[in-house]
Design a protein around this motif. Structure first.
Motif, PDB file in Angstrom:
ATOM      1  N   LEU A   1      10.180   4.472 -12.180  1.00 23.17           N
ATOM      2  CA  LEU A   1       8.979   4.613 -12.983  1.00 23.17           C
ATOM      3  C   LEU A   1       8.850   6.033 -13.527  1.00 23.17           C
ATOM      4  O   LEU A   1       8.518   6.235 -14.703  1.00 23.17           O
ATOM      5  CB  LEU A   1       7.758   4.249 -12.152  1.00 23.17           C
ATOM      6  N   GLN A   2       9.138   7.034 -12.699  1.00 20.98           N
ATOM      7  CA  GLN A   2       9.114   8.416 -13.172  1.00 20.98           C
ATOM      8  C   GLN A   2      10.107   8.621 -14.313  1.00 20.98           C
ATOM      9  O   GLN A   2       9.791   9.237 -15.334  1.00 20.98           O
ATOM     10  CB  GLN A   2       9.463   9.370 -12.023  1.00 20.98           C
TER      11      GLN A   2
ATOM     12  N   GLU B   1       0.818  -1.211   0.000  1.00 22.60           N
ATOM     13  CA  GLU B   1       0.000   0.000   0.000  1.00 22.60           C
ATOM     14  C   GLU B   1       0.853   1.264   0.000  1.00 22.60           C
ATOM     15  O   GLU B   1       0.465   2.294  -0.585  1.00 22.60           O
ATOM     16  CB  GLU B   1      -0.962   0.003   1.195  1.00 22.60           C
ATOM     17  N   ASP B   2       2.042   1.187   0.608  1.00 19.81           N
ATOM     18  CA  ASP B   2       2.939   2.345   0.618  1.00 19.81           C
ATOM     19  C   ASP B   2       3.531   2.585  -0.769  1.00 19.81           C
ATOM     20  O   ASP B   2       3.703   3.736  -1.189  1.00 19.81           O
ATOM     21  CB  ASP B   2       4.063   2.139   1.636  1.00 19.81           C
ATOM     22  N   LEU B   3       3.856   1.511  -1.471  1.00 25.13           N
ATOM     23  CA  LEU B   3       4.391   1.652  -2.823  1.00 25.13           C
ATOM     24  C   LEU B   3       3.341   2.249  -3.758  1.00 25.13           C
ATOM     25  O   LEU B   3       3.641   3.164  -4.537  1.00 25.13           O
ATOM     26  CB  LEU B   3       4.857   0.298  -3.361  1.00 25.13           C
ATOM     27  N   ILE B   4       2.119   1.740  -3.702  1.00 21.20           N
ATOM     28  CA  ILE B   4       1.057   2.260  -4.559  1.00 21.20           C
ATOM     29  C   ILE B   4       0.800   3.737  -4.254  1.00 21.20           C
ATOM     30  O   ILE B   4       0.631   4.554  -5.172  1.00 21.20           O
ATOM     31  CB  ILE B   4      -0.238   1.441  -4.383  1.00 21.20           C
ATOM     32  N   HIS B   5       0.772   4.098  -2.988  1.00 16.76           N
ATOM     33  CA  HIS B   5       0.573   5.504  -2.608  1.00 16.76           C
ATOM     34  C   HIS B   5       1.683   6.380  -3.176  1.00 16.76           C
ATOM     35  O   HIS B   5       1.421   7.485  -3.693  1.00 16.76           O
ATOM     36  CB  HIS B   5       0.525   5.633  -1.085  1.00 16.76           C
ATOM     37  N   SER B   6       2.914   5.916  -3.104  1.00 19.59           N
ATOM     38  CA  SER B   6       4.051   6.684  -3.602  1.00 19.59           C
ATOM     39  C   SER B   6       3.965   6.874  -5.110  1.00 19.59           C
ATOM     40  O   SER B   6       4.197   7.972  -5.629  1.00 19.59           O
ATOM     41  CB  SER B   6       5.360   5.980  -3.238  1.00 19.59           C
TER      42      SER B   6
ATOM     43  N   ASP C   1      11.261   4.268  -2.731  1.00 19.87           N
ATOM     44  CA  ASP C   1      11.745   5.476  -3.395  1.00 19.87           C
ATOM     45  C   ASP C   1      12.460   5.135  -4.694  1.00 19.87           C
ATOM     46  O   ASP C   1      12.277   5.802  -5.715  1.00 19.87           O
ATOM     47  CB  ASP C   1      12.673   6.246  -2.456  1.00 19.87           C
ATOM     48  N   LYS C   2      13.247   4.073  -4.676  1.00 21.72           N
ATOM     49  CA  LYS C   2      13.982   3.650  -5.874  1.00 21.72           C
ATOM     50  C   LYS C   2      13.025   3.213  -6.980  1.00 21.72           C
ATOM     51  O   LYS C   2      13.202   3.577  -8.152  1.00 21.72           O
ATOM     52  CB  LYS C   2      14.931   2.497  -5.511  1.00 21.72           C
ATOM     53  N   ILE C   3      11.994   2.456  -6.627  1.00 19.39           N
ATOM     54  CA  ILE C   3      11.029   1.977  -7.611  1.00 19.39           C
ATOM     55  C   ILE C   3      10.260   3.143  -8.226  1.00 19.39           C
ATOM     56  O   ILE C   3      10.069   3.217  -9.448  1.00 19.39           O
ATOM     57  CB  ILE C   3      10.047   0.976  -6.964  1.00 19.39           C
TER      58      ILE C   3
END
Length: 211
Positions: free
Chosen positions: A198-199, A5-10, A192-194
């Motif tokens: 993606l960005q 859920e933290d990854l999706i939010h980020s 943060d790295k992922i």
């Protein structure tokens, strides 16, 4: 352990500015041990990830280019030294399509993927590219053949396709760090790295498509 859920939010927070705040990953159909999040798209396309091709919703990015993004989490429990150990395998797939909004079968140009099998002997580079743009040419020839009701032409096309080497199954390395004697495998273990990856991939793709 990375919290899904933290990854999706980020991702939602830091990628939305690349899509005029229209970008958003939402929960999709999963399984008892699988969570799937997909981009909230507005138009139809066919994801040629595996057979049969899957109808998906894609989001308009700019001009006639469309984006499909899926993030999948697979939860697994292993017994290590008589103790239960939880693992999360992460799979990210980003596809770029080209076509009119009304085209149900848009041309899938390529995919950027990053999968984490947590396998030190993984032979495929992670992350990597898949090239699928040749399918647009196949579609054009097929439509041309059908418009003239020419079965012989379509049969000839299929025969010629069999002679070609199909590159769509090749995992073209995106970030192999061989020059530093490091592996072609990068783990999905840092939010943060992922998100930055993606960005960066999205920004890079747009620069190339706008040329």
């Amino acid at each position: 352990m990375l919290r899904p859920e933290d990854l999706i939010h980020s991702i939602n927070k830091k990628c939305k500015n690349l899509f005029y705040n229209k970008f958003y990953l939402i929960p999709s159909t999963g399984h008892y041990n699988i969570s799937v999040y997909r981009i909230q798209g507005t138009a139809n396309a066919l994801n040629r990830f595996e057979i049969p091709f899957e109808p998906v919703k894609v989001l308009n990015w700019f001009d006639n280019f469309w984006v499909f993004l899926e993030v999948k989490f697979i939860y697994q429990e292993l017994i290590v030294e008589r103790k239960k150990v939880k693992q999360i395998h992460i799979y990210i797939s980003l596809s770029i399509f080209e076509g009119e909004e009304t085209d149900d079968i848009k041309n899938q140009l390529f995919r950027a993927e990053w999968d984490d099998y947590q396998n030190p002997n993984e032979k495929h580079s992670q992350p990597h590219w898949h090239i699928t743009s040749h399918q647009a040419l196949e579609k054009t020839f097929t439509e041309y053949s059908n418009s003239f009701d020419n079965g012989d032409f379509l049969a000839l096309l299929e025969e010629e396709k069999e002679k070609l080497f199909d590159v769509k199954n090749i995992h073209f390395a995106m970030n192999g760090n061989w020059q530093n004697d490091e592996s072609h495998i990068h783990k999905l273990d840092d939010i943060d790295k992922i998100t930055k990856w993606l960005q960066g991939v999205l920004k890079h793709i747009r620069v190339e498509l706008e040329q």
